[in-house]
Design an enzyme around this catalytic site. Structure first.
Site, PDB file in Angstrom:
ATOM      1  N   ASN A  43       1.982 117.376  34.763  1.00  0.00           N
ATOM      2  CA  ASN A  43       1.608 116.956  36.114  1.00  0.00           C
ATOM      3  C   ASN A  43       2.844 116.545  36.918  1.00  0.00           C
ATOM      4  O   ASN A  43       3.694 115.814  36.403  1.00  0.00           O
ATOM      5  CB  ASN A  43       0.630 115.779  35.982  1.00  0.00           C
ATOM      6  CG  ASN A  43       0.017 115.370  37.300  1.00  0.00           C
ATOM      7  OD1 ASN A  43       0.715 115.002  38.232  1.00  0.00           O
ATOM      8  ND2 ASN A  43      -1.303 115.415  37.385  1.00  0.00           N
ATOM      9  N   HIS A  54      -1.119 120.069  38.282  1.00  0.00           N
ATOM     10  CA  HIS A  54      -1.684 119.355  37.153  1.00  0.00           C
ATOM     11  C   HIS A  54      -1.019 119.926  35.886  1.00  0.00           C
ATOM     12  O   HIS A  54      -0.292 120.918  35.959  1.00  0.00           O
ATOM     13  CB  HIS A  54      -3.205 119.534  37.136  1.00  0.00           C
ATOM     14  CG  HIS A  54      -3.923 118.592  38.058  1.00  0.00           C
ATOM     15  ND1 HIS A  54      -5.276 118.344  38.007  1.00  0.00           N
ATOM     16  CD2 HIS A  54      -3.440 117.793  39.045  1.00  0.00           C
ATOM     17  CE1 HIS A  54      -5.608 117.457  38.922  1.00  0.00           C
ATOM     18  NE2 HIS A  54      -4.526 117.111  39.581  1.00  0.00           N
ATOM     19  N   GLU A  56      -2.306 121.570  33.444  1.00  0.00           N
ATOM     20  CA  GLU A  56      -2.794 122.918  33.161  1.00  0.00           C
ATOM     21  C   GLU A  56      -2.230 123.950  34.141  1.00  0.00           C
ATOM     22  O   GLU A  56      -1.831 125.046  33.740  1.00  0.00           O
ATOM     23  CB  GLU A  56      -4.330 122.953  33.238  1.00  0.00           C
ATOM     24  CG  GLU A  56      -5.026 122.060  32.219  1.00  0.00           C
ATOM     25  CD  GLU A  56      -5.264 120.628  32.719  1.00  0.00           C
ATOM     26  OE1 GLU A  56      -4.459 120.129  33.547  1.00  0.00           O
ATOM     27  OE2 GLU A  56      -6.258 120.016  32.294  1.00  0.00           O
ATOM     28  N   SER A  79      -8.998 116.379  28.950  1.00  0.00           N
ATOM     29  CA  SER A  79     -10.074 117.257  29.394  1.00  0.00           C
ATOM     30  C   SER A  79      -9.839 117.705  30.844  1.00  0.00           C
ATOM     31  O   SER A  79      -9.576 116.880  31.708  1.00  0.00           O
ATOM     32  CB  SER A  79     -11.403 116.485  29.295  1.00  0.00           C
ATOM     33  OG  SER A  79     -12.481 117.316  29.638  1.00  0.00           O
ATOM     34  N   CYS A  81      -9.902 118.707  34.662  1.00  0.00           N
ATOM     35  CA  CYS A  81     -10.687 118.357  35.857  1.00  0.00           C
ATOM     36  C   CYS A  81     -11.328 119.633  36.414  1.00  0.00           C
ATOM     37  O   CYS A  81     -11.064 120.736  35.951  1.00  0.00           O
ATOM     38  CB  CYS A  81      -9.780 117.695  36.899  1.00  0.00           C
ATOM     39  SG  CYS A  81      -8.745 118.852  37.822  1.00  0.00           S
ATOM     40  N   CYS A  84      -8.897 122.421  37.437  1.00  0.00           N
ATOM     41  CA  CYS A  84      -8.347 123.201  36.320  1.00  0.00           C
ATOM     42  C   CYS A  84      -9.445 124.013  35.628  1.00  0.00           C
ATOM     43  O   CYS A  84      -9.188 125.102  35.116  1.00  0.00           O
ATOM     44  CB  CYS A  84      -7.609 122.279  35.368  1.00  0.00           C
ATOM     45  SG  CYS A  84      -6.170 121.522  36.184  1.00  0.00           S
ATOM     46  N   ASP A 144      -4.970 111.111  41.802  1.00  0.00           N
ATOM     47  CA  ASP A 144      -4.765 112.400  41.143  1.00  0.00           C
ATOM     48  C   ASP A 144      -6.069 113.151  40.900  1.00  0.00           C
ATOM     49  O   ASP A 144      -6.082 114.386  40.837  1.00  0.00           O
ATOM     50  CB  ASP A 144      -4.020 112.215  39.818  1.00  0.00           C
ATOM     51  CG  ASP A 144      -3.446 113.538  39.323  1.00  0.00           C
ATOM     52  OD1 ASP A 144      -2.693 114.153  40.080  1.00  0.00           O
ATOM     53  OD2 ASP A 144      -3.779 113.968  38.208  1.00  0.00           O
TER      54      ASP A 144
END
Lengths: 147, 147
Positions: A43, A54, A56, A79, A81, A84, A144
């Site tokens: 991130n 982010h 990912e 996990s 969001c 993503c 975020d």
């Protein structure tokens, strides 16, 4: 057999790098089906003032242009969001490996409904790192995730 | 009353800039509730070799860090793909204005189900531009939407 725990360790290294830079500690790895790393990142909201990076999306971006993701593996410390999860669905990423979903759970269950393979490693170090970060940085964390 | 057609014109300028650079012609604007432009941008897959920069994420990125999107307006020349729909949901962007959804429709209906206001302007110029682009650049287009 791909060693997901090894890939998560690399993602965790990314998250810790983010933390040491004063950023949100989420890291991720995009790997091929043999487990070779194609892209890694974390991130960068704070570091680059960029709310689109982010963990990912950073790993996805750093893997560059790819033709097809069905046989790729996205490993993330937290996990994903909804943003993503949307990436995962649009690009048909076949396998997602999640470090933990205790501190935050976005669209993980929805991904499973969409036919994505999701494994949650429930990693103790990921859980502890994120719990501490959120407790000490509530405003940044909620920024975020848009809350 | 915000002039959505004016904002779409600006998004279309972005899309055309992308086209002139050899890229995928999708442009977008992020505006506040008075219609003031906060960020603008276009797809940069080709130009920067970056598969995460769609029109919508470019505008979002270029608006920098914002605290809350409920009263923001995202205007895009093309119906948002799932990746960009995930962005809209995660960050609770309140209003989405779509230039067209004839040539591509991602998760637009899903966004409506999620409570997002979506207006489809069915703009003839957007439709024609994208139709021509897809017809002439099939491989690049399918790469951009992960198909």
């Amino acid at each position: 057999m791909v060693d997901y725990h090894h890939l998560l360790k690399l993602a965790l290294e990314e998250a810790k790098k983010g933390l040491s830079e004063g950023g949100v500690p989420v890291g991720a790895i995009l790997a091929d089906q043999e487990g070779n790393v194609l892209g890694r990142g974390h991130n960068m909201r704070v570091q680059e003032g960029d709310p689109t990076i982010h963990g990912e999306t950073a790993a996805f971006k750093n893997a560059g242009r790819q033709r097809g993701y069905k046989n790729k593996i996205l490993v993330t410390t937290l996990s994903p969001c909804w943003y993503c999860c949307g990436l995962i669905k649009q690009f048909n990423i076949g396998q997602v490996v999640v470090g933990e979903s205790v501190n935050f759970k976005g669209g993980q269950d929805w991904l499973v409904e969409q036919g994505v393979n999701v494994i949650d490693l429930k990693d103790a170090e990921c859980i502890e790192m994120m719990r501490d970060f959120i407790a000490n940085n509530q405003e940044l964390w909620f920024e975020d995730i848009g809350e």
